[in-house]
Design an enzyme around this catalytic site. Structure first.
Site, short mmCIF file in Angstrom:
data_model
loop_
_atom_site.label_atom_id
_atom_site.label_comp_id
_atom_site.label_asym_id
_atom_site.label_seq_id
_atom_site.Cartn_x
_atom_site.Cartn_y
_atom_site.Cartn_z
N LYS A 33 -9.99 12.56 8.38
CA LYS A 33 -9.92 11.70 9.57
C LYS A 33 -10.03 13.24 10.91
CE LYS A 33 -6.85 8.87 8.39
NZ LYS A 33 -7.50 7.49 9.12
N LYS A 75 0.90 -1.51 -0.13
CA LYS A 75 0.20 0.21 -0.24
C LYS A 75 1.46 1.32 -0.18
CE LYS A 75 -3.29 2.87 2.56
NZ LYS A 75 -4.63 2.61 4.17
N ARG A 104 -7.81 -0.49 0.93
CA ARG A 104 -8.53 -1.55 0.43
C ARG A 104 -8.67 -1.27 -1.10
NH1 ARG A 104 -12.81 -2.11 4.52
NH2 ARG A 104 -11.01 -0.98 5.85
N1 BES Z 1 -4.45 4.63 6.99
C1 BES Z 1 -5.66 3.96 7.80
C2 BES Z 1 -5.49 3.14 8.88
C3 BES Z 1 -4.45 4.21 9.91
C4 BES Z 1 -5.29 4.50 10.86
C5 BES Z 1 -3.35 2.64 10.55
C6 BES Z 1 -5.00 4.20 12.03
C7 BES Z 1 -2.52 3.21 11.53
C8 BES Z 1 -2.93 3.77 12.40
C9 BES Z 1 -6.67 3.84 6.95
O1 BES Z 1 -6.84 4.03 5.49
C10 BES Z 1 -8.09 3.81 7.31
O2 BES Z 1 -8.59 5.15 6.95
N2 BES Z 1 -8.82 2.82 8.16
C11 BES Z 1 -10.32 2.84 8.45
C12 BES Z 1 -11.11 2.27 8.10
C13 BES Z 1 -12.10 2.71 8.50
C14 BES Z 1 -13.22 3.90 7.63
C15 BES Z 1 -13.29 1.44 7.83
C16 BES Z 1 -9.31 3.13 10.11
O3 BES Z 1 -9.10 2.20 10.27
O4 BES Z 1 -10.37 3.84 10.74
ZN ZN Z 2 -5.15 4.61 4.89
MN MN Z 3 -7.72 5.92 5.36
#
Ligand code: BES
Ligand code: ZN
Ligand code: MN
Length: 486
Positions: free
Chosen positions: A270, A258, A344
């Site tokens: 975020k 990724k 994803r």
């Molecule tokens: N890159 C993030 C995942 C992440 C978050 C890694 C915090 C490390 C620390 C990913 O793209 C993401 O934002 N995932 C979301 C998915 C959700 C929207 C289903 C998450 O984990 O909140």
């Molecule tokens: Zn991400």
């Molecule tokens: Mn994300």
């Protein structure tokens, strides 16, 4: 850093021509098998309570009496195994790294015999202790004069220890490359920068490289990847690296990383707190580059392909909106309910793309979910695979390389959460089991080959005062690739 094995008897330790001596001790003082000067020094330090045989403790002695070395560091280890040895060396190296020693001798006092794993552990510990990030902070003091490390032992299979040192150095170089990429901020480490890194690596290490731009990605029909990159002014890159170590007919190990060079969340933006850490969202990509570097140095008889979809996830007037439906390269449609579940989306098209390599296995590596951090914390990466043999092999590589992972399930029942009324699937499945539903989403694109997924959201970087990339899981992946060589 120059690492070598120095066969020497215990009686010769006092005369060793080094600037500093690190002596790792585990267990009782009497059982260390040290003689003469060193045995006496240890006895005194313990008696005077300046040193304790508790894992993590160190004692620095300047101009130790009766020793040729001008510096001595005692380091206590939990046991005589390689894992405890690594931790003890790391604490001792931290004591020495800003001092004047150029050549350091390292002794593992009561190891039954030094092994290749001890050698690898030594290199990993020194690499970790001496790494300094300076790319955007040139004022940071560079690493000290430490230039040569001799691993000293009498009972050892010299060939195996030397092999361990060489392997450790290739892995450490890969780890450092991954850290250097991932630590760079989003305005430096762009998709274009990642592609340039891949091209530079290909040039120096004899790899093949191909970089696709937006037009090429459109032609391939990667609607999911394109949907993520839409909100950014920074052009996307799709990077393909190849290491050919075996005959063309040998099916390759394919690594997919990724490469979100910054994840704002997009329109599903975020919160501000700690958002800076989303520069690390290309750590999977960095680990693919690092692993290819290590593999290219070690030259195993195996074919490896590294694939990196790279872009930014930004909010913008043209950005993807929650509820938008896109068509992936596989033909399956996706309702993008949350634009922050972007990893994803870029991975699913890469997972379809790699079918053309007729892979032996495909392993994707991604900082995919916060839920994985909730489940496993920062120590073990999350491992997902429906293939028991592949899962066992990756678990074993993680243990052997001291880069551990832990398997989580992929039962069909979890699929329910991804249902959509408007597309073949939604891109999120609610809060419960978030790391698993993310893996279930990826699974829908991996029907044509053996596949595993590593969620490195917790293990790829450290927060807080020691904020920075770890270079994981380069050690695990390198170990696995080597295990597939014939
Ligand atoms: N890159 C993030 C995942 C992440 C978050 C890694 C915090 C490390 C620390 C990913 O793209 C993401 O934002 N995932 C979301 C998915 C959700 C929207 C289903 C998450 O984990 O909140
Ligand atoms: Zn991400
Ligand atoms: Mn994300």
């Amino acid at each position: 850093m120059d690492f070598r094995f120095l066969p020497a008897s215990r009686t010769a330790l006092a005369e060793l021509p080094v600037d500093a001596l690190i002596v790792v001790v585990a267990g009782e003082a009497a059982s260390q098998g040290l003689d003469g000067t060193l045995a006496q020094l240890l006895k005194d330090a313990l008696a005077q309570k300046d040193f304790q045989l508790k894992a993590g403790r160190t004692l620095y002695v300047h101009r130790p009496q009766g020793l040729r070395a001008q510096r001595l560091v005692w380091a206590a280890a939990a046991d005589a195994g390689p894992k405890a040895f690594r931790a003890a060396v790391a604490s001792a190296a931290a004591v020495l790294k800003n001092g004047g020693a150029k050549h350091v001798g390292v002794v593992c006092a009561n190891a039954q015999a030094l092994t290749a794993e001890h050698a690898q552990a030594l290199v990993a510990a020194v690499g970790e202790a001496t790494y300094v990030y300076r790319a955007t902070k040139p004022s940071a003091p560079p690493a000290g004069p430490l230039a040569k490390i001799s691993l000293v032992g009498e009972k050892a299979d010299a060939k195996a220890v030397q092999r361990g040192l060489a392997l450790g150095q290739a892995v450490a170089a890969g780890v450092t490359l991954a850290r250097e990429c991932a630590n760079r901020p989003g305005n430096h480490c762009t998709p274009t920068f990642l592609a340039e890194q891949a091209q530079a690596l290909a040039k120096t290490h004899g790899l093949k490289v191909e970089v696709l731009d937006r037009k090429a990605v459109e032609k391939l029909g990667m609607g999911a990847f394109l949907a993520v990159s839409r909100g950014s002014e920074e052009p996307l890159r799709f990077i393909v690296l190849r290491y050919d170590g075996a005959a063309r007919t040998q099916a390759p190990v394919v690594l997919v990383g990724k490469g979100i060079t910054f994840d704002t969340g997009g329109i599903s933006i975020k919160p501000a707190a700690e958002m800076d850490e989303m520069k690390f969202d290309m750590s999977g990509a960095a680990s693919v580059l690092g692993t290819l570097r290590a593999v290219a140095e070690l030259k195993p008889k195996v074919n490896v392909v590294g694939v990196i979809p790279a872009c930014e996830n930004m909010p913008d007037g043209r950005a993807t909106k929650p509820g938008d439906v896109v068509t992936s390269m596989s033909g399956q449609t996706i309702e993008i309910l949350n634009t922050d579940a972007e990893g994803r989306l870029i991975l699913c098209d890469a997972l379809t793309y790699v079918e053309r390599f007729k892979p032996a296995v495909v392993i994707d590596v991604a900082t995919l979910t916060g839920a994985c951090v909730v489940a496993l914390g920062n120590h073990r990466s999350g491992l997902f695979s429906a293939d028991d043999e592949l899962a066992q092999a990756l678990l074993a590589s993680g243990e052997a390389a001291q880069d551990p992972c832990w398997r989580l399930p992929l039962d069909e029942e979890y699929d329910e959460a991804l249902k959509s009324n408007f597309a073949d699937m939604g891109n999120v499945g609610g809060r419960a089991g978030g790391a698993i539903t993310a893996a279930m989403f990826l699974r829908k694109f991996t029907g044509k080959y053996r596949w595993a997924h590593l969620d490195i959201a917790g293990s790829a970087w450290k927060g807080g005062a020691a904020k920075g990339a770890t270079g994981r899981p380069v050690p695990l992946l390198t170990h696995y690739v080597l295990s597939q060589a014939r």
